[in-house]
Design a protein around this motif. Sequence first.
Motif, mmCIF file in Angstrom:
data_model
loop_
_atom_site.group_PDB
_atom_site.id
_atom_site.type_symbol
_atom_site.label_atom_id
_atom_site.label_comp_id
_atom_site.label_asym_id
_atom_site.label_seq_id
_atom_site.Cartn_x
_atom_site.Cartn_y
_atom_site.Cartn_z
ATOM 1 N N UNK A 107 28.750 61.238 18.262
ATOM 2 C CA UNK A 107 27.611 60.813 19.090
ATOM 3 C C UNK A 107 28.019 60.691 20.558
ATOM 4 N N UNK A 108 29.262 60.278 20.791
ATOM 5 C CA UNK A 108 29.779 60.184 22.165
ATOM 6 C C UNK A 108 29.868 61.580 22.782
ATOM 7 N N UNK A 109 30.338 62.558 21.968
ATOM 8 C CA UNK A 109 30.409 63.952 22.434
ATOM 9 C C UNK A 109 29.012 64.463 22.779
ATOM 10 N N UNK A 110 28.025 64.133 21.936
ATOM 11 C CA UNK A 110 26.634 64.557 22.173
ATOM 12 C C UNK A 110 26.097 63.939 23.464
ATOM 13 N N UNK A 111 26.363 62.650 23.674
ATOM 14 C CA UNK A 111 25.890 61.969 24.894
ATOM 15 C C UNK A 111 26.473 62.603 26.151
ATOM 16 N N UNK A 112 27.777 62.871 26.118
ATOM 17 C CA UNK A 112 28.434 63.491 27.277
ATOM 18 C C UNK A 112 27.885 64.900 27.504
ATOM 19 N N UNK A 113 27.737 65.670 26.415
ATOM 20 C CA UNK A 113 27.228 67.040 26.513
ATOM 21 C C UNK A 113 25.806 67.058 27.074
ATOM 22 N N UNK A 114 24.973 66.130 26.599
ATOM 23 C CA UNK A 114 23.585 66.047 27.068
ATOM 24 C C UNK A 114 23.533 65.669 28.548
ATOM 25 N N UNK A 115 24.383 64.748 28.941
ATOM 26 C CA UNK A 115 24.454 64.335 30.353
ATOM 27 C C UNK A 115 24.823 65.529 31.235
ATOM 28 N N UNK A 161 35.088 79.911 16.890
ATOM 29 C CA UNK A 161 35.631 80.653 18.031
ATOM 30 C C UNK A 161 36.009 82.082 17.618
ATOM 31 N N UNK A 162 36.617 82.231 16.430
ATOM 32 C CA UNK A 162 37.010 83.551 15.941
ATOM 33 C C UNK A 162 35.797 84.494 15.872
ATOM 34 N N UNK A 163 34.712 83.989 15.311
ATOM 35 C CA UNK A 163 33.513 84.817 15.165
ATOM 36 C C UNK A 163 32.902 85.162 16.520
ATOM 37 N N UNK A 164 32.790 84.163 17.390
ATOM 38 C CA UNK A 164 32.194 84.398 18.714
ATOM 39 C C UNK A 164 33.035 85.375 19.528
ATOM 40 N N UNK A 165 34.346 85.268 19.426
ATOM 41 C CA UNK A 165 35.234 86.207 20.142
ATOM 42 C C UNK A 165 35.068 87.623 19.582
ATOM 43 N N UNK A 166 34.912 87.720 18.256
ATOM 44 C CA UNK A 166 34.687 89.024 17.618
ATOM 45 C C UNK A 166 33.408 89.682 18.134
ATOM 46 N N UNK A 167 32.442 88.827 18.489
ATOM 47 C CA UNK A 167 31.156 89.322 18.978
ATOM 48 C C UNK A 167 31.155 89.472 20.503
ATOM 49 N N UNK A 168 32.373 89.441 21.091
ATOM 50 C CA UNK A 168 32.557 89.602 22.540
ATOM 51 C C UNK A 168 31.810 88.541 23.352
ATOM 52 N N UNK A 169 31.781 87.323 22.806
ATOM 53 C CA UNK A 169 31.141 86.204 23.506
ATOM 54 C C UNK A 169 32.192 85.425 24.281
ATOM 55 N N UNK A 170 31.888 85.147 25.530
ATOM 56 C CA UNK A 170 32.826 84.427 26.388
ATOM 57 C C UNK A 170 32.750 82.923 26.115
ATOM 58 N N UNK A 171 33.729 82.410 25.399
ATOM 59 C CA UNK A 171 33.765 80.969 25.093
ATOM 60 C C UNK A 171 35.217 80.512 24.993
ATOM 61 N N UNK A 172 35.421 79.205 24.819
ATOM 62 C CA UNK A 172 36.771 78.645 24.704
ATOM 63 C C UNK A 172 36.863 77.787 23.447
ATOM 64 N N UNK A 173 38.088 77.500 23.026
ATOM 65 C CA UNK A 173 38.276 76.646 21.847
ATOM 66 C C UNK A 173 37.710 75.246 22.106
ATOM 67 N N UNK A 174 37.908 74.732 23.313
ATOM 68 C CA UNK A 174 37.421 73.388 23.640
ATOM 69 C C UNK A 174 35.906 73.303 23.482
ATOM 70 N N UNK A 175 35.199 74.349 23.939
ATOM 71 C CA UNK A 175 33.733 74.367 23.787
ATOM 72 C C UNK A 175 33.335 74.438 22.319
ATOM 73 N N UNK A 176 34.063 75.233 21.546
ATOM 74 C CA UNK A 176 33.764 75.360 20.115
ATOM 75 C C UNK A 176 34.014 74.040 19.388
ATOM 76 N N UNK A 177 35.033 73.291 19.845
ATOM 77 C CA UNK A 177 35.291 71.965 19.271
ATOM 78 C C UNK A 177 34.127 71.031 19.585
#
Length: 313
Positions: free
Chosen positions: A290-298, A33-49
């Motif tokens: 794997x559960x996170x991947x399944x939910x994300x893919x869905x 998240x620190x790096x993406x924010x430095x690069x002015x990318x719109x993201x959140x900690x939850x997404x980075x997790x």
Amino acid sequence: ELLKIIDSTNKLFLLCSCLAMLIYCMLEAFNLMRTLKRLNTNTTYFKCLKYAFIGVFFSAITPAASGGQPMQVYYMHKDGLDIGHSSLALLINLTSFQITTILMALISLIFYHSYLSIGLRIFFVIGVGLNIIALALLLISIFSKRLSNGLVNFAIKIMTKLKLRKLDKKVEDLRSSLEKYQVSAKYIRNNVPYVLKTLGITILQMIVYYSIPYYTYRALGLSGDSYIKILCLQAMLYATVSGIPSPGAVGVTEGAFVTLFSSIIPNKLLNGAVLLNRGISFYLMAVISSIVVLISTFLVKKKENKEFKGIVK
């Protein structure tokens, strides 16, 4: 057998080992998240997790953890993140990870080299050597403008030969991503304090990860050997097996653990220690991620279907 072992363990130390694995992923997400924010990318900690867990899963099921970063880029792209920015953020994280792995392994070797058998010493040299080669390639990827240009031109040649649809648009997007990547890379190179802080967080991340064998050691009711000693043994173990080209270095890690820790864990508890340590640091995390991947893919498929229906209308 694993259930029997868990039933007889100290649950507080068992919880500590599970929390250590979670904190490991949380620190990975924080660095990202620190790096993406430095690069002015719109993201959140939850997404980075989420990206951190995706990386854990695909690293676990691919040889030499080679699938983690590409799949993270894929899911970031699906969330609307620029490929140039996400690639650079992951490269910086991975470079920091490689430096930490090599550094901690070599420092540990100075004090506890006697615990490595002849066979493990050979594997240690190979493992550290492969990590150094990987680190060199990563540094070239970040610092070499010529190489990044060459890779993009190669990709364009492949796309041209494949005669992909909307080729001009794809080439334009690729060159735009490259330009953003190179500008961002220059910015990162010129911000040494930021890079050092990233490295510091990665060192903390790996200390937390290397602590898991200590917590499982204490969970089995054992004591007598110091936290630092067990952490250093795990640092050497990880450097030894991390370059093995098999998914999760399964088999090799367990074998090396038995060899390395047999001097501090009684033989009757050694199998239990292996099962407990790998059960938490690898298999449990593979299941959760794997559960996170399944939910994300869905969610990705649901979003794509909605966009497709919108186009049809």
